[in-house]
Design an enzyme around this catalytic site. Structure first.
Site, PDB file in Angstrom:
ATOM      1  N   ARG A  51       0.823  -1.221   0.000  1.00 25.38           N
ATOM      2  CA  ARG A  51       0.000   0.000   0.000  1.00 25.38           C
ATOM      3  C   ARG A  51       0.849   1.260   0.000  1.00 25.38           C
ATOM      4  O   ARG A  51       0.384   2.330  -0.352  1.00 25.38           O
ATOM      5  CB  ARG A  51      -0.926  -0.005   1.228  1.00 25.38           C
ATOM      6  CG  ARG A  51      -2.015  -1.051   1.145  1.00 25.38           C
ATOM      7  CD  ARG A  51      -2.686  -1.235   2.470  1.00 25.38           C
ATOM      8  NE  ARG A  51      -1.714  -1.612   3.497  1.00 25.38           N
ATOM      9  CZ  ARG A  51      -2.022  -1.845   4.759  1.00 25.38           C
ATOM     10  NH1 ARG A  51      -3.254  -1.729   5.162  1.00 25.38           N
ATOM     11  NH2 ARG A  51      -1.081  -2.199   5.623  1.00 25.38           N
ATOM     12  N   LYS A 148       2.964 -20.250   4.767  1.00 22.79           N
ATOM     13  CA  LYS A 148       2.284 -20.586   6.005  1.00 22.79           C
ATOM     14  C   LYS A 148       1.972 -19.280   6.752  1.00 22.79           C
ATOM     15  O   LYS A 148       2.661 -18.277   6.489  1.00 22.79           O
ATOM     16  CB  LYS A 148       3.148 -21.492   6.860  1.00 22.79           C
ATOM     17  CG  LYS A 148       4.360 -20.755   7.466  1.00 22.79           C
ATOM     18  CD  LYS A 148       5.010 -21.506   8.573  1.00 22.79           C
ATOM     19  CE  LYS A 148       5.928 -20.604   9.355  1.00 22.79           C
ATOM     20  NZ  LYS A 148       6.677 -21.203  10.415  1.00 22.79           N
ATOM     21  N   HIS A 178       9.494 -23.748   3.137  1.00 23.94           N
ATOM     22  CA  HIS A 178      10.875 -23.579   2.674  1.00 23.94           C
ATOM     23  C   HIS A 178      11.811 -24.665   3.185  1.00 23.94           C
ATOM     24  O   HIS A 178      12.881 -24.865   2.644  1.00 23.94           O
ATOM     25  CB  HIS A 178      11.405 -22.176   2.990  1.00 23.94           C
ATOM     26  CG  HIS A 178      11.584 -21.899   4.437  1.00 23.94           C
ATOM     27  ND1 HIS A 178      10.565 -21.481   5.243  1.00 23.94           N
ATOM     28  CD2 HIS A 178      12.673 -21.994   5.229  1.00 23.94           C
ATOM     29  CE1 HIS A 178      11.018 -21.321   6.471  1.00 23.94           C
ATOM     30  NE2 HIS A 178      12.310 -21.618   6.487  1.00 23.94           N
ATOM     31  N   LYS A 182      15.478 -26.961   1.214  1.00 27.00           N
ATOM     32  CA  LYS A 182      16.843 -27.011   1.748  1.00 27.00           C
ATOM     33  C   LYS A 182      17.614 -28.154   1.082  1.00 27.00           C
ATOM     34  O   LYS A 182      17.074 -29.228   0.836  1.00 27.00           O
ATOM     35  CB  LYS A 182      16.796 -27.188   3.263  1.00 27.00           C
ATOM     36  CG  LYS A 182      16.297 -25.916   3.944  1.00 27.00           C
ATOM     37  CD  LYS A 182      16.458 -25.983   5.431  1.00 27.00           C
ATOM     38  CE  LYS A 182      16.016 -24.706   6.080  1.00 27.00           C
ATOM     39  NZ  LYS A 182      16.976 -23.613   5.937  1.00 27.00           N
ATOM     40  N   GLU A 216      15.246 -23.040  17.933  1.00 28.24           N
ATOM     41  CA  GLU A 216      15.598 -21.638  17.664  1.00 28.24           C
ATOM     42  C   GLU A 216      16.116 -21.007  18.946  1.00 28.24           C
ATOM     43  O   GLU A 216      15.663 -21.361  20.036  1.00 28.24           O
ATOM     44  CB  GLU A 216      14.363 -20.856  17.219  1.00 28.24           C
ATOM     45  CG  GLU A 216      13.737 -21.348  15.938  1.00 28.24           C
ATOM     46  CD  GLU A 216      12.469 -20.574  15.615  1.00 28.24           C
ATOM     47  OE1 GLU A 216      12.582 -19.505  15.008  1.00 28.24           O
ATOM     48  OE2 GLU A 216      11.375 -21.021  16.004  1.00 28.24           O
ATOM     49  N   ASP A 235       2.661 -23.390  14.431  1.00 25.25           N
ATOM     50  CA  ASP A 235       3.643 -22.609  13.681  1.00 25.25           C
ATOM     51  C   ASP A 235       4.731 -23.487  13.066  1.00 25.25           C
ATOM     52  O   ASP A 235       5.245 -23.172  11.992  1.00 25.25           O
ATOM     53  CB  ASP A 235       4.281 -21.564  14.612  1.00 25.25           C
ATOM     54  CG  ASP A 235       5.150 -20.566  13.855  1.00 25.25           C
ATOM     55  OD1 ASP A 235       4.682 -20.060  12.816  1.00 25.25           O
ATOM     56  OD2 ASP A 235       6.284 -20.297  14.296  1.00 25.25           O
ATOM     57  N   HIS A 240       6.457 -27.599   8.996  1.00 24.36           N
ATOM     58  CA  HIS A 240       7.858 -27.993   8.778  1.00 24.36           C
ATOM     59  C   HIS A 240       8.192 -29.390   9.320  1.00 24.36           C
ATOM     60  O   HIS A 240       8.750 -30.216   8.620  1.00 24.36           O
ATOM     61  CB  HIS A 240       8.808 -26.987   9.432  1.00 24.36           C
ATOM     62  CG  HIS A 240       8.571 -25.570   9.009  1.00 24.36           C
ATOM     63  ND1 HIS A 240       8.392 -25.206   7.694  1.00 24.36           N
ATOM     64  CD2 HIS A 240       8.484 -24.425   9.721  1.00 24.36           C
ATOM     65  CE1 HIS A 240       8.212 -23.891   7.625  1.00 24.36           C
ATOM     66  NE2 HIS A 240       8.256 -23.402   8.835  1.00 24.36           N
ATOM     67  N   LYS A 339      11.299 -22.150  20.866  1.00 27.47           N
ATOM     68  CA  LYS A 339      11.988 -20.859  20.832  1.00 27.47           C
ATOM     69  C   LYS A 339      12.833 -20.718  22.081  1.00 27.47           C
ATOM     70  O   LYS A 339      12.549 -21.349  23.097  1.00 27.47           O
ATOM     71  CB  LYS A 339      10.959 -19.733  20.775  1.00 27.47           C
ATOM     72  CG  LYS A 339      10.218 -19.718  19.455  1.00 27.47           C
ATOM     73  CD  LYS A 339       9.552 -18.399  19.211  1.00 27.47           C
ATOM     74  CE  LYS A 339       8.999 -18.315  17.813  1.00 27.47           C
ATOM     75  NZ  LYS A 339      10.035 -18.217  16.772  1.00 27.47           N
TER      76      LYS A 339
END
Ligand code: NAP
Length: 490
Positions: A51, A148, A178, A182, A216, A235, A240, A339
């Site tokens: 936008r 996703k 993704h 890999k 992560e 998530d 994945h 995480k």
């Protein structure tokens, strides 16, 4: 030796969300690398869309900065690449500007492949698809790419898929994960199906268990408002981790044809044993990080990052999955993701069974299991851990050593980013490494009862210290079965 790349057809790529994080940090640097490799033919165009009222030059400047930030540098060919790029101001939810945009694309002669990449929040998918359809941009040479999250459960995923399917044929819809782009994941296909060695051993008779870890060190970063409505199961696991599990567990497809591969992955998803209110407590662990330290630095807990202490959203999941079929009956697949964990690492560990009988005495040291470790990040590569005799005199001592099958250096090529490969596959119209509608929905159908069981449970997620490997219960989940999570030093 250099890498072999085949140019793809001339294309127009419209990136909706062209000013966003995904476009600037991943897609455009990936396209630039493909350009440097000579894969993008002259006459192709990349149009950023958002936008924001930018003109071509202002957008090019922004892309140029993003390329520098991503380590691509400002080399002599940057300016040439930036000339392929333009910007169009469009609001996905309003009518203004769409006629001109459609007219511009349709005026291109000869007609290039048209790719519409939806690098925007999922709430805009339906609007954009509808606009593309009503403006006649959904022809046979169009491809639409979606990211996703595709829904938050099976019902919402089906609604999104219906809406996209109303405008685009399934052959033209590329649901990107993704992880499938890999190198290591593609190497898994090569290892399994281009060698006679592994496939006869690839079953319950020879494999003890499989571990898939996606850890992560980061917290929620800028994604708190999305993340708190999703959590780690939606998530990461639904897409994945389950996609990786499918690549490990699927039967050999007859060909590398997209549907042949995706049919086999779908069978795996459908064979997953249900986890529901009856067994979720035994087979799953969910956690939420509290304050701790990451990379030597004090970091806040999830509640502080969120600014609320009542969230039950999980930032960590460990679970034990089983595939109910002849190949995998009785072989646990331990999955974990989270995480603010101790390390950033994504890997698949295939752990083979112990030798049936050891001829070695205690002085030789233990005979430990062979493991095939596929590392997706960092340091993509494949290692096969084997037992050998420790070289040298002094008797027969056993040692487990990694046979490093990472050949990027030998071949003198850089490891391409997953998006590079996938974007070129979209232009080629090859959906092998993308998810088909029925796969996404089958994955949700397995996830839904786990979410329902957790929602019905009064217990909050288990707390774990940021910078650790998650709640102690995740260690107990695997140790109860006499196994441990893999560590490189094992
Ligand atoms: P982001 O940084 O928030 O960017 C969103 C983009 O959408 C901006 O360019 C924004 O620009 C544009 N936008 C918002 N509303 C719009 C509208 N009505 N019409 C046209 N454009 C609009 O988000 P992101 O991190 O790039 O993520 C985009 C999508 O990819 C999300 O679905 C995310 O879940 C998914 N994803 C992201 C990553 C990642 O690494 N970032 C990884 C995997 C998946 P304006 O506000 O100027 O319009």
């Amino acid at each position: 030796m250099t890498s072999h790349t085949l140019p793809v057809d001339r294309f127009d790529l419209a990136i909706f969300g062209g000013t966003g994080d995904l476009a600037l940090r991943k897609l455009l640097p990936g396209l630039f690398r493909r350009f440097l490799d000579g894969q993008i033919v002259p006459g192709s165009r990349i149009l950023g869309i958002a936008r924001d009222a930018l003109d071509d030059d202002a957008y090019r400047a922004r892309v140029g900065e993003a390329l520098e930030r991503s380590g691509c540098g400002a080399g002599p060919r940057t300016a040439e690449f930036l000339q392929l790029i333009g910007f169009r101001t469009l609001d996905a939810t309003a009518d203004q500007g769409w006629d001109a945009f459609a007219g511009e694309l349709k005026a291109r002669e000869p007609r290039p492949v048209r790719v519409f990449y939806l690098a925007v929040g999922p709430a805009l998918f339906v609007d954009i698809c509808e606009k593309l359809r009503t403006h006649g941009l959904n022809g046979d040479d169009a491809r639409i790419v979606i990211e996703k999250p595709i829904g938050k459960d099976s019902a919402s995923a089906a609604r999104i898929n219906d809406a996209i399917g109303a405008g685009f044929d399934e052959r033209h819809i590329f649901r990107i994960d993704h992880y499938l782009g890999k190198e290591t994941v593609q190497n898994l296909l090569a290892l399994r199906f281009a060698n006679a060695l592994f496939e006869p051993l690839w079953n319950a008779a020879h494999i003890d268990h499989v571990q898939i870890t996606v850890a992560e060190t980061l917290g929620m970063e800028q994604r708190a408002s999305y993340y708190d409505t999703a959590g780690a199961l939606r998530d990461m696991v639904q897409n994945h981790l389950l996609q990786l599990l499918c690549m490990v567990a699927m039967e050999p497809p007859a060909t590398l044809n997209a549907d042949a591969v995706r049919d086999e992955k779908l069978k795996v998803l459908r064979a997953l044993r249900p986890i529901d209110a009856g067994n979720a407590a035994a087979l799953t662990v969910r956690g939420q990080y509290r304050a701790g330290a990451a990379a030597g630095k004090a970091v806040p807990g999830y509640a502080e990052e969120l600014g609320r202490s009542d969230s039950r959203t999980e930032t960590f999941v460990a679970l034990k999955a089983e595939i109910g079929n002849w190949r995998w009956g009785g072989v646990p697949f331990y999955l974990r993701t989270g995480k603010r964990l101790a390390e950033r690492v994504s890997e698949i560990v295939v752990s083979f069974r112990q030798v049936p009988h050891s001829i070695f005495d205690a002085a030789s040291g233990p005979v430990t299991r062979n493991k095939l470790v596929l590392r997706l990040q960092p340091d993509e590569g494949v290692k096969l851990f084997l037992m050998i005799k420790e070289p040298g005199p002094g008797g027969l001592r056993l040692k487990r050593v990694p046979l490093d099958m990472t050949f990027a250096e030998t071949f003198g090529v850089h490891q391409p980013e997953a998006y590079e490969r996938l974007l070129m596959d979209v232009v080629r119209g090859n959906p092998t490494l993308f998810m088909r509608r029925d796969e996404v929905e089958a994955a949700w159908q397995w996830i839904d009862p786990i979410l329902a069981a957790w929602n019905a449970d009064r217990e909050p997620p288990k707390s774990y210290t940021a910078g650790s490997w998650g709640p102690g219960a995740a260690v107990a989940l695997i140790e109860r079965d006499g196994r441990t999570w893999h560590e490189e030093s094992d």
